[in-house]
Structure formats: C-alpha cells, structure tokens
Enzyme design. Structure first.
Site, PDB file in Angstrom:
ATOM      1  N   CYS A  65       1.043  -1.175  -0.001  1.00  0.00           N
ATOM      2  CA  CYS A  65       0.018  -0.605  -0.216  1.00  0.00           C
ATOM      3  C   CYS A  65       0.690   1.311   0.101  1.00  0.00           C
ATOM      4  O   CYS A  65       1.609   1.740   1.044  1.00  0.00           O
ATOM      5  CB  CYS A  65      -1.341  -0.018   0.907  1.00  0.00           C
ATOM      6  SG  CYS A  65      -1.953   1.621   1.438  1.00  0.00           S
ATOM      7  N   CYS A  83      -0.326   3.948   1.938  1.00  0.00           N
ATOM      8  CA  CYS A  83      -0.260   3.667   3.254  1.00  0.00           C
ATOM      9  C   CYS A  83       1.504   4.190   4.298  1.00  0.00           C
ATOM     10  O   CYS A  83       1.582   4.974   5.114  1.00  0.00           O
ATOM     11  CB  CYS A  83      -0.358   2.573   4.007  1.00  0.00           C
ATOM     12  SG  CYS A  83      -2.035   1.479   3.427  1.00  0.00           S
ATOM     13  N   ASP A  84       1.916   3.788   3.270  1.00  0.00           N
ATOM     14  CA  ASP A  84       3.766   3.553   3.473  1.00  0.00           C
ATOM     15  C   ASP A  84       4.382   4.245   2.892  1.00  0.00           C
ATOM     16  O   ASP A  84       5.590   4.417   3.172  1.00  0.00           O
ATOM     17  CB  ASP A  84       4.038   2.143   3.586  1.00  0.00           C
ATOM     18  CG  ASP A  84       3.311   1.281   4.969  1.00  0.00           C
ATOM     19  OD1 ASP A  84       2.861   1.777   5.853  1.00  0.00           O
ATOM     20  OD2 ASP A  84       3.588   0.422   4.465  1.00  0.00           O
TER      21      ASP A  84
END
Ligand code: NAP
Length: 316
Positions: free
Chosen positions: A135, A138-139
């Site tokens: 992701c 997300c990261d």
C-alpha cells in the site's frame, strides 16, 4: 422464532466490520461480530497510519484496529475471533457456520475485505512492514529520498509508482512481461515521470535485507529476466507489491451475487441481491480501498441493516 437468532451477524474484523459493529451495537442490535482468526484486516500489515482522520500524529495500524474493536465491544458487540467456513443465505433466518459453531441471524453484514495478492516469497512475508508493503498510500511517506520498486503491470502498479515519486527519489516498475494491463493513460503518466524507470521481463526472485539490532530493513532485490533467464541484483530500500487484490468471498460463492472478479455486487446502498444481507468495505470496493472508506461503508451497512430490521418488525 428461536431465541438464538441474532439480529445481525457481522462477518469480518477490519475497519468496515468494526465500524458496523459500533453502529449496530449502539442501535441495540446486540451484534455478533465474527472477526476471523487474523482479526484486524489489512491494517495489521502496515505500520503507521497517517491518513486516518482524527490522528494528526498518526497511529499504528494495529493500535487503530484495537481501538475500533474496543469501541465496538464497549457498546455491546459480541466479538469472536473465528473464521466463517460456510453460510446459507437460501432461507431465513440465515445460517453462518464457523469451525466450532453454527449461528442463525435475521440479517448479515459481509465485511470480509480483500487481501493483497503477494508474490509468495519467504523474504517478502518476513519483511512486510519492514520495507515491503502492498500500500503506497499507507507507507509511501516513509521512503522520502529513497529508492523503491513497484512490482506489477496494472493500473495499481502505475498509480502506486506515480504516487511514490512524491517521496522517493527513484521508483522502478518491475513487470514480468512487456505488455501491460494498465490503461494507456495511467501507463503514459508513469512513462512520462522522470523518476520512474521500467524494468520489464523481470520477476523478483528474492528480497535482500540487513539487520540492525532487532530492526531488519530491505536493501535490494534479486531479479530474474524472464526472457534470458539471467539474474541481477538491484539495490533499493522499499518494495511495493501491486499485483492485484483478491476479495475474500470464497465462502459466498453460489450464495450471493459476485462480479466477475469475485467482489460482492451491491444493488443500492449496501444491499446485496439477498434481502437481509448487506456488504461493506473492500469486499465490494474495487476503487478506493482505504480504511476510512471501508469504515464509512461499515457505518452505512449497519444503518441499512437497522432500518431493514425495523421495517421487518424484527427490531423496533
Ligand atoms: P490487475 O489489473 O489485475 O494487474 C495485476 C498486475 O500484476 C498484472 O500486470 C499482472 O501481470 C501482475 N501480476 C499478477 N500476479 C503476478 C505475479 N505473481 N508476479 C508478478 N506479476 C504479477 O490488478 P490492479 O492493477 O490491482 O487493478 C485491479 C483493478 O482495479 C483493475 O480493473 C484496474 O483498472 C482498477 N484500478 C483502477 C485504478 C484507477 O483507475 N485509478 C487504480 C488502480 C486499480 P500480467 O499482466 O502479466 O498478468
């Protein structure tokens, strides 16, 4: 009607399931939430979540899920970490089976999510959350001025690669052939980005890492050329796997309408084609796939189920 029939069973313990649990519990439906053995969903695989509203300093994915779960439990949701093995939606009340029990329910909310497809390497599994991710949203921010790669040749890979160039100084797209599944516009956008370099006809054979005390981090990948069979090593700091998602709907086949890729098809709002069965979160979502959108849909499903139960005169 039997006393053991639940008003609502929520299947799935990710953001949508827990949010449905909070809303259904506050509507005094006494929901049973079957969260699965690996409760928490995909956020359990990430580290810090920086884009979930309400946490300006970020929150660890696992902590966020524990908070959601505790909030649902606080209002009276009964939460059990069991995997559902079988459902019967052909007659009401519906039947939901786990390995150890059989439950009956007037309504069901499906929020079993989707799982990222992984390459299947041991190193990939071990380093998830330590430089390997599925992701970018997300990261990605953890890779400021670093070198990363994205594996895949579909729209997700192009989107993730383009997004990652906001942070990373260099992004390799590693794809196993020369043709792409990605749409032309997404592919062109990636090709025009000076920070992105395509490495085609390559598959990732292994992910290298180094250890610093207890901390392990990615240092590179071993690639195999699918045409020549040759191997090469590439130094980098992060590996993003974007080779598609698999909706977790195996147990619903032949029970409920799914699309050609296996996602639950909703009719209007969160209603499925079976009256009394609702669906929310990544199990229906081929587009957004965010914790916050999943949570929002979980809320919608709980409200839809509550109103439907009221209309049926089951819960007033
Ligand atoms: P996808 O279109 O199924 O593409 C998956 C890619 O991963 C393919 O290039 C495939 O290679 C590769 N792949 C699969 N298994 C692999 C493996 N074991 N090793 C190496 N490579 C592997 O999946 P997606 O990109 O996640 O897209 C899913 C759907 O969401 C699509 O309909 C897409 O259009 C949509 N989507 C839309 C947007 C947008 O419009 N903004 C963004 C993201 C996704 P092969 O091509 O060789 O099979």
């Amino acid at each position: 009607m039997s006393e053991n029939v639940r008003n609502v069973i929520i299947i799935g313990g990710g953001p949508s399931g827990y949010t449905a649990g909070i809303y259904a519990a506050r509507a005094e439906l006494k929901p049973l939430l079957l969260a699965g053995y690996q409760a928490g969903g995909q956020l359990m695989l990430t580290t810090e979540v920086e884009n979930f509203p309400g946490f300006k300093d970020g929150i660890q994915g696992q902590d966020l899920m524990e908070e959601m779960r505790a909030q649902a439990a606080k209002f009276g949701a009964e939460i059990i970490n069991e995997d559902v093995t079988e459902v019967d939606f052909t007659q009401r009340p519906f039947t939901v089976k786990t390995y150890s029990a059989e439950y009956k329910a007037h309504s069901v909310i499906i929020s079993t999510g989707a799982s990222a497809r992984w390459l299947g390497l041991e190193s990939e599994k071990r380093l998830t959350g330590s430089g390997v991710s599925s992701c970018a949203t997300c990261d990605g921010a953890f890779f400021k001025d670093k070198v990363v790669c994205v594996v895949g040749g579909g729209d997700s890979a192009m989107e993730e690669a383009s997004f990652l160039t906001r942070y990373a100084k260099k992004v390799y797209i590693i794809h196993r052939r020369e043709g792409f599944r990605a749409s032309k516009i997404m592919l062109d956008r990636a090709k025009e980005n000076p920070k992105i370099e395509f490495l085609l006809n390559r598959v990732v054979e292994d992910i290298y890492s180094k250890k610093d005390g207890f901390l392990e981090s990615v240092t590179g990948v071993k690639l195999k050329n699918t045409v020549t069979g040759e191997f090469e090593d590439l130094d980098l700091d992060g590996v993003f796997i974007a080779i598609g998602h698999i909706p977790n709907t195996g147990i619903f086949k032949n029970q409920i309408e799914l699309d050609e890729k296996g996602y639950v098809l909703t009719q209007k709002y969160t209603y499925t084609n079976i009256e009394g069965v609702f669906a929310a979160g990544d199990v229906v979502d081929t587009r957004y796939r965010q914790a916050i959108t999943a949570a929002g849909m979980g809320c919608q499903a709980a409200i839809d189920a509550t109103r439907w139960l009221e209309d049926q005169g089951i819960h007033t």
